[in-house]
Structure formats: C-alpha cells, structure tokens
Enzyme design. Sequence first.
Site, PDB file in Angstrom:
ATOM      1  N   TYR A 138       0.823  -1.210   0.000  1.00 53.81           N
ATOM      2  CA  TYR A 138       0.000   0.000   0.000  1.00 53.81           C
ATOM      3  C   TYR A 138       0.859   1.264   0.000  1.00 53.81           C
ATOM      4  CZ  TYR A 138      -4.782  -1.771   0.744  1.00 53.81           C
ATOM      5  OH  TYR A 138      -6.012  -2.345   0.599  1.00 53.81           O
ATOM      6  N   LYS A 142       3.037 -15.301   1.483  1.00 59.19           N
ATOM      7  CA  LYS A 142       3.194 -15.960   0.179  1.00 59.19           C
ATOM      8  C   LYS A 142       4.677 -16.279   0.027  1.00 59.19           C
ATOM      9  CE  LYS A 142       1.582 -17.421  -3.788  1.00 59.19           C
ATOM     10  NZ  LYS A 142       0.669 -18.584  -3.895  1.00 59.19           N
ATOM     11  N   ASP A 168      -3.134 -18.052  -0.564  1.00 57.63           N
ATOM     12  CA  ASP A 168      -4.157 -18.684  -1.408  1.00 57.63           C
ATOM     13  C   ASP A 168      -4.849 -19.815  -0.658  1.00 57.63           C
ATOM     14  OD1 ASP A 168      -1.719 -20.022  -1.466  1.00 57.63           O
ATOM     15  OD2 ASP A 168      -1.815 -20.546  -3.589  1.00 57.63           O
ATOM     16  N   ASP A 221      -6.328  -6.996   3.829  1.00 59.42           N
ATOM     17  CA  ASP A 221      -7.479  -6.304   3.241  1.00 59.42           C
ATOM     18  C   ASP A 221      -8.439  -7.330   2.654  1.00 59.42           C
ATOM     19  OD1 ASP A 221      -9.032  -4.151   2.157  1.00 59.42           O
ATOM     20  OD2 ASP A 221      -8.103  -4.543   0.203  1.00 59.42           O
ATOM     21  N   ASP A 267     -12.173  -9.038   4.492  1.00 62.55           N
ATOM     22  CA  ASP A 267     -13.486  -8.989   3.836  1.00 62.55           C
ATOM     23  C   ASP A 267     -14.079 -10.394   3.749  1.00 62.55           C
ATOM     24  OD1 ASP A 267     -13.436  -6.253   3.384  1.00 62.55           O
ATOM     25  OD2 ASP A 267     -14.089  -6.436   1.291  1.00 62.55           O
TER      26      ASP A 267
HETATM   27  C1  IPM Z   1     -10.431  -1.233   4.064  1.00 59.86           C
HETATM   28  C2  IPM Z   1     -10.684  -0.549   2.747  1.00 59.86           C
HETATM   29  C3  IPM Z   1      -9.548   0.418   2.502  1.00 59.86           C
HETATM   30  C4  IPM Z   1      -8.265  -0.391   2.387  1.00 59.86           C
HETATM   31  C5  IPM Z   1      -9.726   1.333   1.279  1.00 59.86           C
HETATM   32  C6  IPM Z   1     -11.034   2.078   1.316  1.00 59.86           C
HETATM   33  C7  IPM Z   1      -8.586   2.294   1.151  1.00 59.86           C
HETATM   34  O1  IPM Z   1     -10.831  -1.492   1.738  1.00 59.86           O
HETATM   35  O2  IPM Z   1     -10.390  -0.523   5.090  1.00 59.86           O
HETATM   36  O3  IPM Z   1     -10.307  -2.445   4.079  1.00 59.86           O
HETATM   37  O4  IPM Z   1      -7.943  -0.936   1.330  1.00 59.86           O
HETATM   38  O5  IPM Z   1      -7.569  -0.480   3.402  1.00 59.86           O
HETATM   39 MG    MG Z   2     -10.908  -3.496   2.443  1.00 58.20          MG
END
Ligand code: IPM
Ligand code: MG
Length: 350
Positions: free
Chosen positions: A135, A185, A217, A241, A245
């Site tokens: 990032y 990885k 993976d 990230d 999710d």
């Molecule tokens: C998160 C989001 C952020 C990230 C974006 C909005 C910059 O996806 O907080 O997970 O990638 O960190």
């Molecule tokens: Mg995110």
Amino acid sequence: MPGDGIGPEIMAQGKKVLEVIGKKFGHQFDTTEALIGGVAIDETGVPLPDETVKACKESDAVLLGAVGGPKWDTIDPSIRPEKGLLGIRKELSLFANLRPAALFPQLKDACFLRPDIVEKGIDVMVVRELTGGIYFGEPRGTKTENGERMGYNTMIYYEHEVKRIAKVAFEAARKRDKRLCSVDKANVLDVSRVWREIVTEVAADYPDVELSHMYVDNAAMQLVRDPSQFDVIVTGNLFGDILSDEAAVITGSIGMLPSASLGESNPGLYEPIHGSAPDIAGQDKANPLATILSIAMMLRYSFNLTEEAECIEVAVEKTLSQGLRTGDIMDEGGTLVGCTEMGAAVLQNI
Ligand code: IPM
Ligand code: MG
C-alpha cells in the site's frame, strides 16, 4: 468523522449510543466533528484536510463512518477519498488493524456457509498490518515505457514493522484461544520469507501461543472450507485487506463488524469494516450495528471501559434476539427496520 455515503446515518446512531452510555455510567464524552473523504474534497479540495489531522491528534480516539462513492471515482487518483483514510492511518501511525469476524448465533441463517460448517462456530480475529507493505512501498507509479503503459507498486516489510505487528497478534491470541496463523506468500515472495522468519523469531517470547504459517491462497480457501480452524490470523496490508473482507462476509453480514486501528501511543481509530454503500445512502436502510460495535471496541481499547463496552455488545445481541433486522441481515421471521429504528432499539436495550 462521518465521511461519505451511509457514514452520516450510522454515525448519528453511534453518537447517540455514546451519549447514553455516558449517562448510564457517569462519563462525559466530548466530541468534535471533522471532514474526511469525498465530503472533504467537496468542501476543501483535499480528502484529508490539515484541520482534520490536527483534530484527530488532539483527540483520545477517532471514530470513522466510511469514505468514497461513485461521485469521486473519476477524479485525480492522488486526491481520491480513499487517500483520506490511508492518510489518517499513516498520520496516526496506526499499524495494527484488528478485525474480529464472529458469527452472531442469532444470525446463523444469514450465514453463507453450509450449516454443518457453521455449527463449529466462526470466531476469527484478523490482525492486519496497516501502514506498510504494498500500500505504501516505494517506488510506485505509472508510466509509459516503449510506447506501452505500465503500473507498479512495491511490497516492502522492514523487520521492525513485522516485529511490532507480530507482537500485537501474539498478545491478541494470548487473550483468546492461543492459536496464531501467520499468512504470507513465502513460496513466491522474498518479502514474505523475511516476514515468516521474523514472526517465527517473535514466537519465542510466546511459548503459550501455537504458531502456524499458511500461504495466502490456501488461507483464502481454508476460511470458507473450515473457518473454525482459525483463531487469530496475522498478515500484511494487502492480504489482510482481502482476507478480512472474506472473514467478514462468511459470518453473514459485513454490516455487523467493527474494527480498531491502533498505534504505539497515538489515538486509536475505530470504524465499521463495511464501506460507504452509496446505493442505499440517505435512505435510512443502513445497518448501524458495526459502528455501534466499533464504539464498544473504542471504549475497550482506548478508554479501558470494559464494562461499558460489554454493555453495548449485550445490547446489540439483545436487539438481534428481539428479531430486529436491517436489510443486509434480514431473514425469515425477522422484522425489517431502518437505521434509525435499529439504533433506537439498541439505545433502549442499553
Ligand atoms: C479497508 C478498505 C480500505 C483499504 C480502502 C477504502 C482504502 O478497503 O479498510 O479495508 O484498502 O484499506
Ligand atoms: Mg478493504
């Protein structure tokens, strides 16, 4: 910082919760509001105005709604709303992102996984490194080379960055089921081999925690195959990230889950892990529970108010037990409510 999309709606409910908790337990929380993301771009031309950084640094904790939306999708990438979020994480040196993904028993039916998988429970804490990795690594950019466009980013981890996030993860595991899985990885990436080496060294200080390593993976697959095998996962910024999710959505609703971003001594930042949901913004449909649970995390980690945090969590569970559901967690037999009504029910239960 309410931010964009559903941000202001969920924040309004969150602020009421904070007020009521203050009244009940005899605290006064002084709050300041600041701009971030798209609204900040509209009003000041940048996603993270200096006044916002200043206001955050002068506070004991920061609560964030969400940033971004289609309105700002086509602007100059250097001032996208997301830059506001990345910027404040960096400004406050919030290197540790705690993202708990637990299945609320009341929401079992909203879960996407087979009942026999859910049976064993889902209670995963993703500890994501937040201020390093691909990032932020340099060099980065886009250019034209031999008449062809190209883009590039760099994944870098320094020893001190891996050490400090590993420590946070081991400490978290110690307070939970004492199992830590480090995800990388290392079969392909050099940066991952260094990561793995350092995490293994840190483990020597935590003999009571069982450490395992997994390729990213495989981890993505194992999370849906059998999430019960995970307690705490520690990983880098990009993998975290993605996996956070995934961990969130398998529980049934990403609209339920809070997060904490912590540094060494700066104010912590608390935010729901869902985004700004522009498609339902301004319609009183958003689920305020992730924001409300983020406030519980804030009380626990930044203010050391455990009882108050638990009070909020119990009130949220009770609200779910009463059958109240926003659209994202709606199930058979549930009562569909809006953001305001859901918030009001939690207040009542507090
Ligand atoms: C998160 C989001 C952020 C990230 C974006 C909005 C910059 O996806 O907080 O997970 O990638 O960190
Ligand atoms: Mg995110």
